[in-house]
Design an enzyme around this catalytic site. Structure first.
Site, mmCIF file in Angstrom:
data_model
loop_
_atom_site.group_PDB
_atom_site.id
_atom_site.type_symbol
_atom_site.label_atom_id
_atom_site.label_comp_id
_atom_site.label_asym_id
_atom_site.label_seq_id
_atom_site.Cartn_x
_atom_site.Cartn_y
_atom_site.Cartn_z
ATOM 1 N N GLU A 1 27.149 23.321 -9.610
ATOM 2 C CA GLU A 1 26.740 22.187 -10.464
ATOM 3 C C GLU A 1 26.569 22.602 -11.923
ATOM 4 O OE1 GLU A 1 26.682 19.034 -10.111
ATOM 5 O OE2 GLU A 1 27.065 18.987 -7.960
HETATM 6 C C1 LIG Z 1 29.034 28.685 -2.406
HETATM 7 C C2 LIG Z 1 29.685 27.777 -3.385
HETATM 8 C C3 LIG Z 1 29.769 26.435 -3.101
HETATM 9 C C4 LIG Z 1 30.418 25.579 -3.977
HETATM 10 N N1 LIG Z 1 30.590 24.268 -3.642
HETATM 11 C C5 LIG Z 1 31.393 23.479 -4.404
HETATM 12 C C6 LIG Z 1 31.739 22.168 -3.994
HETATM 13 O O1 LIG Z 1 31.266 21.687 -2.968
HETATM 14 N N2 LIG Z 1 32.595 21.450 -4.756
HETATM 15 C C7 LIG Z 1 33.135 21.956 -5.893
HETATM 16 O O2 LIG Z 1 33.913 21.265 -6.531
HETATM 17 N N3 LIG Z 1 32.832 23.204 -6.319
HETATM 18 C C8 LIG Z 1 31.976 23.971 -5.603
HETATM 19 N N4 LIG Z 1 31.665 25.238 -6.018
HETATM 20 C C9 LIG Z 1 32.263 25.744 -7.239
HETATM 21 C C10 LIG Z 1 31.254 25.938 -8.353
HETATM 22 O O3 LIG Z 1 30.882 24.703 -8.896
HETATM 23 C C11 LIG Z 1 31.926 26.869 -9.375
HETATM 24 O O4 LIG Z 1 31.974 28.155 -8.784
HETATM 25 C C12 LIG Z 1 31.189 26.912 -10.689
HETATM 26 O O5 LIG Z 1 31.319 25.688 -11.369
HETATM 27 C C13 LIG Z 1 31.695 28.035 -11.597
HETATM 28 O O6 LIG Z 1 33.084 28.034 -11.682
HETATM 29 P P1 LIG Z 1 33.884 29.403 -11.410
HETATM 30 O O7 LIG Z 1 33.450 29.947 -10.109
HETATM 31 O O8 LIG Z 1 35.329 29.119 -11.596
HETATM 32 O O9 LIG Z 1 33.364 30.397 -12.527
HETATM 33 P P2 LIG Z 1 33.862 30.455 -14.035
HETATM 34 O O10 LIG Z 1 33.935 29.088 -14.606
HETATM 35 O O11 LIG Z 1 35.072 31.316 -14.105
HETATM 36 O O12 LIG Z 1 32.649 31.196 -14.721
HETATM 37 C C14 LIG Z 1 32.458 32.618 -14.672
HETATM 38 C C15 LIG Z 1 31.372 32.998 -15.652
HETATM 39 O O13 LIG Z 1 31.792 32.654 -16.978
HETATM 40 C C16 LIG Z 1 30.850 31.808 -17.594
HETATM 41 N N5 LIG Z 1 31.535 30.808 -18.413
HETATM 42 C C17 LIG Z 1 32.611 30.070 -18.069
HETATM 43 N N6 LIG Z 1 32.943 29.241 -19.068
HETATM 44 C C18 LIG Z 1 32.049 29.439 -20.045
HETATM 45 C C19 LIG Z 1 31.875 28.889 -21.346
HETATM 46 N N7 LIG Z 1 32.659 27.917 -21.825
HETATM 47 N N8 LIG Z 1 30.862 29.358 -22.110
HETATM 48 C C20 LIG Z 1 30.041 30.311 -21.639
HETATM 49 N N9 LIG Z 1 30.151 30.872 -20.427
HETATM 50 C C21 LIG Z 1 31.145 30.444 -19.637
HETATM 51 C C22 LIG Z 1 30.068 31.153 -16.464
HETATM 52 O O14 LIG Z 1 28.771 30.765 -16.891
HETATM 53 C C23 LIG Z 1 30.059 32.253 -15.434
HETATM 54 O O15 LIG Z 1 28.981 33.120 -15.636
HETATM 55 C C24 LIG Z 1 30.949 26.092 -5.182
HETATM 56 C C25 LIG Z 1 30.818 27.446 -5.486
HETATM 57 C C26 LIG Z 1 30.192 28.282 -4.601
HETATM 58 C C27 LIG Z 1 30.088 29.740 -4.936
#
Ligand SMILES: Cc1cc2nc3c(=O)[nH]c(=O)nc-3n(C[C@H](O)[C@H](O)[C@H](O)COP(=O)(O)OP(=O)(O)OC[C@H]3O[C@@H](n4cnc5c(N)ncnc54)[C@H](O)[C@@H]3O)c2cc1C
Length: 607
Positions: free
Chosen positions: A444
């Site tokens: 979220e």
């Molecule tokens: C167990 C689990 C359940 C989940 N369930 C769902 C679900 O039901 N539905 C769904 O749609 N998604 C789900 N997610 C996905 C989750 O919402 C994403 O993992 C999350 O939004 C982060 O995206 P990412 O993993 O691609 O990380 P990234 O976006 O690649 O982020 C990696 C790091 O970079 C930082 N970062 C990225 N962009 C920026 C920026 N612009 N400025 C500063 N820092 C930044 C982040 O804060 C983070 O620390 C789930 C994830 C997990 C692990």
């Protein structure tokens, strides 16, 4: 193997205090939307939920953590207990508790629903996850769905016959949902054919209901790039055709092996491998993210509650452990013939417990205040109150989402620490709750994204209009605290801290307006931390005022010692927050203001 002790999950006494002594939750019943309710109807929901959480849900937590879902022959099999657990949660009425009678609901305040949910979350976060996701999906369809979607999808979700998911994330589009690539091609019958891949989709398949509806972000062919090209679709795993269900070309491509929330599968889903994945548009084309964001406040409040609940259950466990575990003797007592003391007698253990208490009960207070603002924003009869509550709700939401996740993780680590070496073993539950808690700073919107949201949008919107509302609310609380005889230095410190936060916001906002966006946002994480400290200080001061009033009442009525002890504990925790956390505000403000630039200067190849 340790025997898990009965765990109250949350303190009922604290919940009642927060609802009826700190907040006046019963006053919500004066709003037309809640006029059929009273403290008695709130109690009906809370009592049945507490009982279910303690007696039915909590015992399934460890078995579900130990036996995560299995992926076999293209389908996911979840823990067998889930079938009756889900039915039990649906029977409690929690799917529709806040919804109006037209959709089968009871129209209860979110504040009451939040408390009931927190008990279930504390008992078994994964099991609650299915319910929370379904509720979110159904609510989206209720607000934005066509009559067809409301009749065929929403109604079944609300009745508990199907479950729902949020299918947003893709491998290249996590934090950056503007980069969603899943495609939606219009079909002659008015529906769409979807093609693409989603990752981490929680509850994306299960075997205890006969269908799952994915609320899916995708880009209609020819749509513009970026956020405005993203639309929302309802995509069932099996499409209803008359009384039968036809597979809808949604394939489970893999299961994520998670460190926590192990009772809820998070999946890789492929849509339209055979070009036969039907989806129905929800809301207007290109408004998919706007629809999602409309629901985001509630989703983020839910995540904040996950954080509070997961920290609360571990706090209760470590408190009971510290009262029972004999080890060592008071400082200075060397006589080993003397019996060992329970570890709660050691000042350092009480330090850890008090920090947990400050985080857990401060977090709960913050979440309940935020939920009350959501109730007013949605249901106050006059527009001025709704607008004011909306401003405050928007400002508080990133804080309410992040504080329990970040500080809750610390609190969960303290629960483990209090168990010493036993805490480091999987025989005891604190390690499992620590694993669960970590997700709350990631899903979220990560903590980084919440910081950008607070500083880049919420705090500066409308020339800082939300801060004016917060200032009025804080002054009402300091007035109440002073009148109740709470230590005046705490009220002075809170007013001063908020003043610093407000002037910092104006300065940073001006920098942004001058085009120095990077300098403005560089310390957004510290800005979020600063606001979290202030917001929780506000909620602790409100608790201190109610505690002082409670002590005065106890003195008049000669109430028992346990009541007095409860209130004294509240005052000690308030003292702790003002002594240990509030003094950090000037340092955090300094970092934001000066734009201390070590990590900005640090080149990627210097690491
Ligand atoms: C167990 C689990 C359940 C989940 N369930 C769902 C679900 O039901 N539905 C769904 O749609 N998604 C789900 N997610 C996905 C989750 O919402 C994403 O993992 C999350 O939004 C982060 O995206 P990412 O993993 O691609 O990380 P990234 O976006 O690649 O982020 C990696 C790091 O970079 C930082 N970062 C990225 N962009 C920026 C920026 N612009 N400025 C500063 N820092 C930044 C982040 O804060 C983070 O620390 C789930 C994830 C997990 C692990």
């Amino acid at each position: 193997m340790s025997v898990p002790r009965p765990n109250p999950l949350l303190s009922d006494r604290d919940v009642d205090f927060q609802l009826y002594e700190v907040l006046d939750t019963e006053a919500l019943c004066t709003l037309p939307a809640f006029q059929d309710h009273s403290r008695d109807t709130f109690a009906l929901l809370l009592d049945s939920t507490r009982r279910f959480a303690r007696e039915v849900l909590a015992p399934t937590y460890r078995p579900m953590d130990a036996a995560p879902p299995v992926f076999e022959n293209g389908r996911v099999r979840v823990h067998p207990a889930m079938r009756s657990l889900y039915a039990g949660m649906v029977d409690l009425g929690l799917l529709t508790a806040t919804r109006p009678a037209e959709v089968g609901g009871q129209q209860l305040p979110l504040t009451v629903h939040a408390v009931a949910s927190a008990y279930l979350m504390a008992a078994n976060l994964s099991a609650y996850g299915y319910l929370g996701l379904t509720l979110g999906a159904a609510h989206l369809l209720e607000v934005f769905g066509t009559p067809f979607l409301r009749e065929h999808f929403m109604a079944r979700l609300y009745r508990g016959e199907w479950t729902g998911t949020m299918a947003l994330t893709e491998p290249q589009a996590g934090s950056s949902l503007a980069d969603v690539k899943t495609r939606a091609t219009p079909a002659p019958d008015g529906s769409f054919r979807l093609q693409g891949s989603k990752i981490f989709i929680s509850g994306g398949d299960q075997d205890f209901t006969d269908n799952v509806v994915h609320l899916t972000l995708a880009r209609i062919d020819g749509a513009e790039g970026g956020t405005r090209g993203v639309s929302l679709f309802a995509v069932p795993a099996r499409r209803p055709e008359g009384d039968t269900r036809v597979p809808n070309d949604v394939q489970v491509a893999g299961v994520i092996h998670k460190i926590g929330w192990r009772g809820l599968p998070s999946l890789v889903l492929n849509f339209g491998e055979s070009n036969d994945c039907h989806g129905w548009l929800v809301g207007q084309p290109g408004r998919g993210l706007a629809c999602m964001f409309q629901m985001m406040n509630e989703a983020r409040i839910m995540v904040g509650l996950n954080g509070v609940a997961t920290a609360a259950v571990a706090y209760q466990e470590s408190l009971a452990y510290a009262r029972e575990r004999p080890q060592g003797r008071p400082a200075g007592a060397r006589d080993t013939a003397r019996a060992q003391s329970p570890i709660i007698e050691h000042a350092d253990v009480r330090r850890m417990l008090l920090r947990q208490k400050a985080i857990v009960e401060g977090g709960l207070a913050l979440l309940l205040t935020t939920s009350t603002q959501a109730d007013l924003a949605n249901h106050a009869p006059d527009e001025a109150t709704r607008k004011r509550a909306h401003l405050l709700l928007d400002l508080l939401t990133p804080i309410a989402k992040t504080f329990p996740a970040e500080r809750g993780f610390e609190s969960n680590a303290l629960a483990l620490q209090i168990h010493g070496g036993y805490g480091y073993s999987s025989e005891y539950l604190p390690e499992a709750w620590l694993r669960d808690q970590k997700l709350n700073s990631i899903h979220e919107g990560t903590t980084g994204i919440q910081g950008l949201d607070l500083l880049g949008r919420k705090a500066v919107a409308g020339g800082g209009a939300a801060l004016h509302v917060l200032d009025e609310e804080v002054r009402a609380t300091t007035a109440r605290a002073r009148a109740a005889g709470v230590e005046p230095a705490w009220s002075d410190a809170l007013e001063d801290a908020l003043q610093q936060a407000a002037s910092l916001t104006l300065e940073l906002g001006a920098r942004g307006m001058a085009g120095e966006v990077d300098a403005m946002l560089r310390h957004s994480a510290d800005f979020l931390e600063l606001f979290s400290v202030v917001a929780v200080a506000w909620r602790w001061l409100a608790q201190a005022a109610a505690a002082k009033d409670g002590l005065s009442r106890a003195a008049l009525t000669g109430a028992g010692g346990s009541d007095r002890a409860f209130y004294e504990g509240k005052l000690a925790a308030t003292q702790y927050w003002f002594a240990v956390e509030v003094p950090r505000v000037p340092l955090l403000a300094h970092l934001c203001r000066t734009g201390e630039d070590s990590y900005a200067r640090m080149h990627a190849d210097w690491f």
